[in-house]
Design a protein around this motif. Structure first.
Motif, PDB file in Angstrom:
ATOM      1  N   PHE A 315      -6.191   5.518  -3.129  1.00 58.00           N
ATOM      2  CA  PHE A 315      -5.982   4.319  -2.300  1.00 58.00           C
ATOM      3  C   PHE A 315      -5.215   4.643  -1.032  1.00 58.00           C
ATOM      4  O   PHE A 315      -5.248   3.888  -0.051  1.00 58.00           O
ATOM      5  N   LEU A 316      -4.507   5.781  -1.022  1.00 56.73           N
ATOM      6  CA  LEU A 316      -3.753   6.184   0.160  1.00 56.73           C
ATOM      7  C   LEU A 316      -4.649   6.555   1.340  1.00 56.73           C
ATOM      8  O   LEU A 316      -4.153   6.747   2.460  1.00 56.73           O
ATOM      9  N   GLU A 317      -5.943   6.623   1.119  1.00 62.44           N
ATOM     10  CA  GLU A 317      -6.860   6.862   2.235  1.00 62.44           C
ATOM     11  C   GLU A 317      -6.964   5.636   3.146  1.00 62.44           C
ATOM     12  O   GLU A 317      -7.487   5.721   4.264  1.00 62.44           O
ATOM     13  N   GLY A 318      -6.473   4.491   2.680  1.00 66.95           N
ATOM     14  CA  GLY A 318      -6.576   3.254   3.454  1.00 66.95           C
ATOM     15  C   GLY A 318      -5.822   3.312   4.769  1.00 66.95           C
ATOM     16  O   GLY A 318      -4.690   3.808   4.835  1.00 66.95           O
ATOM     17  N   CYS A 319      -6.442   2.799   5.834  1.00 70.43           N
ATOM     18  CA  CYS A 319      -5.847   2.789   7.172  1.00 70.43           C
ATOM     19  C   CYS A 319      -5.162   1.453   7.447  1.00 70.43           C
ATOM     20  O   CYS A 319      -5.540   0.416   6.904  1.00 70.43           O
ATOM     21  N   TYR A 320      -4.165   1.486   8.312  1.00 67.37           N
ATOM     22  CA  TYR A 320      -3.511   0.276   8.813  1.00 67.37           C
ATOM     23  C   TYR A 320      -4.074  -0.058  10.187  1.00 67.37           C
ATOM     24  O   TYR A 320      -4.240   0.820  11.036  1.00 67.37           O
ATOM     25  N   LYS A 415     -19.056   6.796   4.010  1.00 67.54           N
ATOM     26  CA  LYS A 415     -18.808   7.513   2.758  1.00 67.54           C
ATOM     27  C   LYS A 415     -17.392   7.209   2.276  1.00 67.54           C
ATOM     28  O   LYS A 415     -16.407   7.539   2.951  1.00 67.54           O
ATOM     29  N   THR A 416     -17.292   6.572   1.113  1.00 68.28           N
ATOM     30  CA  THR A 416     -15.985   6.265   0.537  1.00 68.28           C
ATOM     31  C   THR A 416     -15.262   7.548   0.162  1.00 68.28           C
ATOM     32  O   THR A 416     -15.842   8.458  -0.452  1.00 68.28           O
ATOM     33  N   VAL A 417     -13.990   7.635   0.541  1.00 69.04           N
ATOM     34  CA  VAL A 417     -13.184   8.814   0.242  1.00 69.04           C
ATOM     35  C   VAL A 417     -12.574   8.664  -1.148  1.00 69.04           C
ATOM     36  O   VAL A 417     -11.699   7.806  -1.366  1.00 69.04           O
ATOM     37  N   GLY A 418     -13.055   9.471  -2.092  1.00 67.33           N
ATOM     38  CA  GLY A 418     -12.533   9.417  -3.446  1.00 67.33           C
ATOM     39  C   GLY A 418     -12.929   8.153  -4.175  1.00 67.33           C
ATOM     40  O   GLY A 418     -13.969   7.536  -3.904  1.00 67.33           O
ATOM     41  N   THR A 419     -12.049   7.739  -5.114  1.00 71.58           N
ATOM     42  CA  THR A 419     -12.284   6.550  -5.932  1.00 71.58           C
ATOM     43  C   THR A 419     -11.076   5.627  -5.826  1.00 71.58           C
ATOM     44  O   THR A 419     -10.253   5.541  -6.752  1.00 71.58           O
ATOM     45  N   PRO A 420     -10.916   4.960  -4.688  1.00 68.69           N
ATOM     46  CA  PRO A 420      -9.709   4.124  -4.509  1.00 68.69           C
ATOM     47  C   PRO A 420      -9.675   2.967  -5.506  1.00 68.69           C
ATOM     48  O   PRO A 420     -10.650   2.233  -5.658  1.00 68.69           O
ATOM     49  N   THR A 421      -8.538   2.828  -6.201  1.00 68.58           N
ATOM     50  CA  THR A 421      -8.385   1.791  -7.224  1.00 68.58           C
ATOM     51  C   THR A 421      -7.036   1.117  -7.046  1.00 68.58           C
ATOM     52  O   THR A 421      -5.995   1.782  -7.068  1.00 68.58           O
ATOM     53  N   CYS A 422      -7.067  -0.202  -6.873  1.00 65.66           N
ATOM     54  CA  CYS A 422      -5.848  -0.988  -6.655  1.00 65.66           C
ATOM     55  C   CYS A 422      -5.807  -2.108  -7.692  1.00 65.66           C
ATOM     56  O   CYS A 422      -6.109  -3.271  -7.391  1.00 65.66           O
ATOM     57  N   ASN A 423      -5.438  -1.765  -8.927  1.00 68.70           N
ATOM     58  CA  ASN A 423      -5.398  -2.770  -9.990  1.00 68.70           C
ATOM     59  C   ASN A 423      -4.335  -3.833  -9.743  1.00 68.70           C
ATOM     60  O   ASN A 423      -4.513  -4.998 -10.087  1.00 68.70           O
ATOM     61  N   HIS A 424      -3.234  -3.414  -9.152  1.00 66.25           N
ATOM     62  CA  HIS A 424      -2.155  -4.358  -8.850  1.00 66.25           C
ATOM     63  C   HIS A 424      -1.480  -3.930  -7.563  1.00 66.25           C
ATOM     64  O   HIS A 424      -1.072  -2.773  -7.407  1.00 66.25           O
ATOM     65  N   VAL A 425      -1.357  -4.877  -6.640  1.00 64.66           N
ATOM     66  CA  VAL A 425      -0.748  -4.617  -5.336  1.00 64.66           C
ATOM     67  C   VAL A 425       0.330  -5.669  -5.092  1.00 64.66           C
ATOM     68  O   VAL A 425       0.118  -6.864  -5.313  1.00 64.66           O
ATOM     69  N   LEU A 426       1.492  -5.219  -4.636  1.00 70.23           N
ATOM     70  CA  LEU A 426       2.554  -6.110  -4.177  1.00 70.23           C
ATOM     71  C   LEU A 426       2.887  -5.716  -2.752  1.00 70.23           C
ATOM     72  O   LEU A 426       3.280  -4.573  -2.489  1.00 70.23           O
ATOM     73  N   SER A 427       2.703  -6.645  -1.820  1.00 66.12           N
ATOM     74  CA  SER A 427       2.909  -6.370  -0.401  1.00 66.12           C
ATOM     75  C   SER A 427       3.902  -7.359   0.179  1.00 66.12           C
ATOM     76  O   SER A 427       3.791  -8.567  -0.046  1.00 66.12           O
ATOM     77  N   TYR A 428       4.888  -6.837   0.925  1.00 63.78           N
ATOM     78  CA  TYR A 428       5.842  -7.658   1.668  1.00 63.78           C
ATOM     79  C   TYR A 428       5.636  -7.390   3.158  1.00 63.78           C
ATOM     80  O   TYR A 428       5.695  -6.233   3.603  1.00 63.78           O
ATOM     81  N   GLY A 429       5.418  -8.450   3.931  1.00 63.61           N
ATOM     82  CA  GLY A 429       5.336  -8.337   5.369  1.00 63.61           C
ATOM     83  C   GLY A 429       6.353  -9.247   6.026  1.00 63.61           C
ATOM     84  O   GLY A 429       6.260 -10.479   5.917  1.00 63.61           O
ATOM     85  N   TRP A 430       7.345  -8.667   6.705  1.00 67.20           N
ATOM     86  CA  TRP A 430       8.409  -9.425   7.360  1.00 67.20           C
ATOM     87  C   TRP A 430       8.075  -9.527   8.844  1.00 67.20           C
ATOM     88  O   TRP A 430       7.901  -8.508   9.521  1.00 67.20           O
ATOM     89  N   VAL A 431       7.997 -10.740   9.376  1.00 69.19           N
ATOM     90  CA  VAL A 431       7.577 -10.926  10.757  1.00 69.19           C
ATOM     91  C   VAL A 431       8.365 -12.066  11.399  1.00 69.19           C
ATOM     92  O   VAL A 431       8.569 -13.122  10.793  1.00 69.19           O
TER      93      VAL A 431
END
Length: 440
Positions: A315-320, A415-431
């Motif tokens: 999943f770390l292949e994901g871009c921002y 082409k998908t890089v690897g097998t990204p799997t995000c069963n549970h995600v917790l995200s905090y965005g402070w703005v």
């Protein structure tokens, strides 16, 4: 939220009035008086009678627990929860000690509080809760009102408790009379740390952990939370009741409001946008989203991801990506060519955990059946500013362009890089956000 009930007032030598109020259920007297813009006085004059309760339209029964004699620092009080065996009774109004702590509270009672002078022009304000409890009932720990024409800024939070208590703790900040808190966090995740990782001590000027290692934990943060009228800070546990909860909050009046080199306007307000759930492979997540009509600056992000071992850290292949305005076309501004790049590392964080002033990699568990990972990043040195709406996006994994091999620039068909799997995600965005047209 309803207001405390005025019981009675008395004048002291012609000076400002001292008044008794019946607070809300579960609130301490520092919060009750603070919500009225007053100091809390630790002295009581009940005359060993229920007269103050009667003046609040509370009918006390003839018989009270312990004969009405004071025995606990959350008294005098009135029991308002029907689950309490003393329901409907007035407690602790006889033989009250010369001083009673303002911070005392009990989840099932409404405290009688003695409030003093106007406190709305105090330059520094806050409170400390010692040896308290955190329960499934949301309790106001601190409240404060400021005088018109001023700006208040909360700038310090600290708490300590057992690991079990901390794991389910939720702290909320209600700004300017909000019914739904614009800021609600767990102490650990507010410090960019998932899975209650207790490695300690460590810290930056913004946050850290001063005690831990599997024992009592002490998280802190110094985030600037501005308000124009009032602030209310509460604590609640998701699942249970735990003693030994300590908490400090503090702020100041008319402090400079700036993040790095950016001076924010007085109308700026800090939001915490939270996502918790699962993401499909290659699914996009808006870490923060602000509609058109608002300007602002993104302050900090924290991300925690786990899976059952499938794909490991792919999943770390994901871009921002940043979109300014929010409806800007894909790919917007590419902020990173992978997740670890965004957090100032590389190669799946092959150098191990770190906790730097700008970014940190705060937790890792990696085996065949379980993956856990968390990190944080500030945008103080490299501000993400916007003037008409905004989105900050992260993707669960990513794909290479079929023709060029470049990553981050393909929505589909690559082409998908690897097998990204995000069963549970917790995200905090402070703005920080403010209406368009408000000057800095």
């Amino acid at each position: 939220m309803s207001h405390p009930v005025l019981v009675s007032s008395l004048m002291i030598l012609g000076a400002s009035a001292q008044e008794y109020f019946l607070g809300q259920q579960g609130d301490n007297c520092a919060a009750t008086c603070g919500a009225l813009g007053r100091t809390c006085l630790d002295t009581f004059a009940t005359g060993n009678t229920t007269a103050l309760f009667a003046q609040a339209n509370v009918s006390c029964p003839a018989q009270s627990a312990q004969g009405g004699v004071w025995w606990s620092p959350d008294q005098p009080s009135f029991v308002t929860d029907s689950s309490d065996p003393n329901f409907g009774q007035c407690l602790g109004f006889r033989n009250v000690p010369p001083t009673v702590l303002c911070q005392g509270s009990y989840p099932t009672t409404r405290r009688l509080c003695h409030c003093g002078e106007d406190d709305t022009a105090a330059l520094t304000f806050g409170t400390g809760l010692s040896s308290g409890s955190i329960t499934t009932a949301e309790a106001t720990i601190f409240a404060h009102v400021i005088a018109d024409g001023h700006l208040g800024v909360m700038n310090h939070f600290w708490s300590t408790c057992s690991p079990e208590a901390e794991a389910g703790a939720v702290i909320r900040y209600y700004v300017d009379g909000e019914q739904n808190a614009s800021i609600a966090f767990s102490p650990a995740m507010a410090s960019g740390t998932g899975y209650d990782d207790s490695q300690a001590p460590w810290g930056t000027k913004w946050f850290g952990l001063g005690a831990g290692r599997g024992q009592g934990q002490a998280w802190f943060n110094n985030f600037k939370i501005p308000f124009g009228k009032s602030i209310r800070v509460t604590a609640q546990h998701r699942t249970g009741s735990f003693p030994g909860f300590y908490m400090i909050v503090r702020g100041g009046l008319d402090l400079a409001l700036s993040i790095g080199e950016t001076v924010l306007p007085p109308s700026a307000r800090l939001q915490l946008q939270v996502f918790e759930g699962s993401l499909a492979p290659l699914e996009f997540l808006d870490v923060a989203s602000v509609p058109k009509g608002y300007s602002g600056q993104f302050f900090m992000s924290a991300l925690a991801v786990d899976n059952a071992g499938v794909g490991g850290l792919n999943f770390l292949e994901g871009c921002y990506r940043m979109y300014d305005p929010a409806d800007q076309g894909f790919p917007g501004t590419v902020l990173s060519t992978g997740t670890e790049d965004y957090f100032d590392s590389g190669w799946y964080f092959n150098a191990g955990e770190f906790r730097f002033p700008v970014s940190g990699f705060t937790h890792l568990l990696l085996n065949q059946s379980r993956t856990e990972w968390s990190a944080y990043r500030f945008h103080e040195m490299d501000p993400l500013r916007f003037n008409n709406g905004f989105r900050l996006s992260w993707r669960c994994g990513d794909m290479d362009d079929a023709a060029t091999g470049l990553k981050c620039y393909t929505v589909a068909g690559g082409k998908t890089v690897g097998t990204p799997t995000c069963n549970h995600v917790l995200s905090y965005g402070w703005v920080y956000v403010w209406p368009n047209g408000d000057s800095d």
